[in-house]
Design a protein around this motif. Sequence first.
Motif, mmCIF file in Angstrom:
data_model
loop_
_atom_site.group_PDB
_atom_site.id
_atom_site.type_symbol
_atom_site.label_atom_id
_atom_site.label_comp_id
_atom_site.label_asym_id
_atom_site.label_seq_id
_atom_site.Cartn_x
_atom_site.Cartn_y
_atom_site.Cartn_z
ATOM 1 N N VAL A 52 0.497 -1.269 -0.108
ATOM 2 C CA VAL A 52 0.132 0.035 -0.020
ATOM 3 C C VAL A 52 0.813 0.702 0.181
ATOM 4 O O VAL A 52 1.862 1.294 0.927
ATOM 5 C CB VAL A 52 -1.017 -0.404 1.239
ATOM 6 N N VAL A 53 0.900 1.804 -1.003
ATOM 7 C CA VAL A 53 1.873 2.655 -0.986
ATOM 8 C C VAL A 53 1.265 4.669 -1.900
ATOM 9 O O VAL A 53 0.160 4.313 -1.377
ATOM 10 C CB VAL A 53 2.459 2.964 -2.378
ATOM 11 N N ALA A 54 1.554 5.968 -1.314
ATOM 12 C CA ALA A 54 1.117 7.024 -1.272
ATOM 13 C C ALA A 54 0.703 7.404 -3.076
ATOM 14 O O ALA A 54 1.322 6.856 -3.467
ATOM 15 C CB ALA A 54 1.546 8.337 -0.324
ATOM 16 N N ALA A 55 -0.513 8.178 -3.387
ATOM 17 C CA ALA A 55 -0.449 7.908 -4.540
ATOM 18 C C ALA A 55 0.793 8.926 -5.380
ATOM 19 O O ALA A 55 1.473 9.559 -4.633
ATOM 20 C CB ALA A 55 -1.846 8.877 -5.048
ATOM 21 N N GLY A 56 0.892 8.623 -6.402
ATOM 22 C CA GLY A 56 1.640 8.711 -7.243
ATOM 23 C C GLY A 56 3.091 9.237 -6.754
ATOM 24 O O GLY A 56 4.190 9.152 -7.934
ATOM 25 N N LEU A 57 3.396 7.724 -6.272
ATOM 26 C CA LEU A 57 4.796 6.840 -5.866
ATOM 27 C C LEU A 57 4.870 5.832 -6.208
ATOM 28 O O LEU A 57 5.442 4.993 -6.386
ATOM 29 C CB LEU A 57 5.141 6.941 -4.607
ATOM 30 N N GLU A 58 3.861 5.472 -7.383
ATOM 31 C CA GLU A 58 3.971 4.111 -8.043
ATOM 32 C C GLU A 58 5.156 3.946 -8.518
ATOM 33 O O GLU A 58 5.526 2.201 -8.254
ATOM 34 C CB GLU A 58 2.147 3.596 -8.754
ATOM 35 N N PRO A 59 5.851 4.154 -9.878
ATOM 36 C CA PRO A 59 6.889 4.331 -10.140
ATOM 37 C C PRO A 59 8.247 3.720 -10.108
ATOM 38 O O PRO A 59 9.447 3.018 -9.905
ATOM 39 C CB PRO A 59 7.027 5.887 -11.187
ATOM 40 N N ASP A 60 8.096 4.839 -8.471
ATOM 41 C CA ASP A 60 9.066 4.540 -7.196
ATOM 42 C C ASP A 60 9.680 3.267 -6.816
ATOM 43 O O ASP A 60 10.288 2.785 -6.444
ATOM 44 C CB ASP A 60 8.510 5.654 -6.169
ATOM 45 N N PHE A 61 8.271 3.113 -6.718
ATOM 46 C CA PHE A 61 8.385 1.773 -5.803
ATOM 47 C C PHE A 61 8.152 1.171 -6.682
ATOM 48 O O PHE A 61 8.722 -0.742 -6.071
ATOM 49 C CB PHE A 61 6.780 1.717 -4.858
ATOM 50 N N GLU A 62 7.299 0.281 -7.998
ATOM 51 C CA GLU A 62 8.250 0.048 -8.778
ATOM 52 C C GLU A 62 9.747 -0.431 -8.809
ATOM 53 O O GLU A 62 9.544 -2.185 -8.700
ATOM 54 C CB GLU A 62 7.289 -0.247 -10.074
ATOM 55 N N ARG A 63 10.410 0.362 -8.874
ATOM 56 C CA ARG A 63 12.253 0.657 -8.931
ATOM 57 C C ARG A 63 12.040 -0.232 -7.920
ATOM 58 O O ARG A 63 12.969 -1.040 -8.023
ATOM 59 C CB ARG A 63 12.241 1.852 -9.216
#
Length: 230
Positions: A52-63
């Motif tokens: 569960v991540v903050a909105a807009g940070l999905e690309p950072d967490f994918e990396r």
Amino acid sequence: MQPVVALVAAAGSGSRLGGPVPKALLELAGVPLVRRSVEQLAAGGAQRAVIVVAAGLEPDFERALAGAPIECQLVTGGAERQESVRRGLAACAGPGEDAVVLVHDAARPLVPAEVVAAVVSAVRAGLRAVVPVLPVIDSIRRVTGDDSVVVDRAELVGVQTPQGFDLATLRSAHEQVAARGLAVTDDAACCEAIGVPVHLVPGSRLSMKVTEPVDVRIAEALLSAPALPE
């Protein structure tokens, strides 16, 4: 045998820690906290993870999670932790599926696999809510206004994660708590609010929570040690 899914809470900003990135993306010896948490959960038996991540940070967490040992699904969190967990639970399995769910703070990246496995085993044995704990070793005082009084620490334990649950039980608990407008401190308290007993298993000093800058230094020191102490 029930499958095991980890729900990793990683939507917090980590304001007490400071720094240019959210706490879950902070690196310890070159590896983000969230990645280390997923690796430990996988070593203890988790077969997939919902992050569960903050909105807009999905690309950072994918990396950060690229190459993780288990499948990781990202879910956008809510304004508060309870809402974030509810959203994560919706992605853990289908409505009719049975599973063990491990709710874990990404800020506890060094949780031993043995602790994770103990929680999983307890839930699979039929306990619907399981929490790893440690005895309180500091003296504790309760402060009331200008006065304070010593609290008997023999009756106290510190709560850690991952907290383990039967998936259907935790989903029901969160739905009922939300419908009643209750605020709870964690998922075990959520279950207790609807009458589900919480069972305790031994935790570990290694399951420290990275909250302040000094915790980062301690965690890095543990990682650089020849062998992590028990």
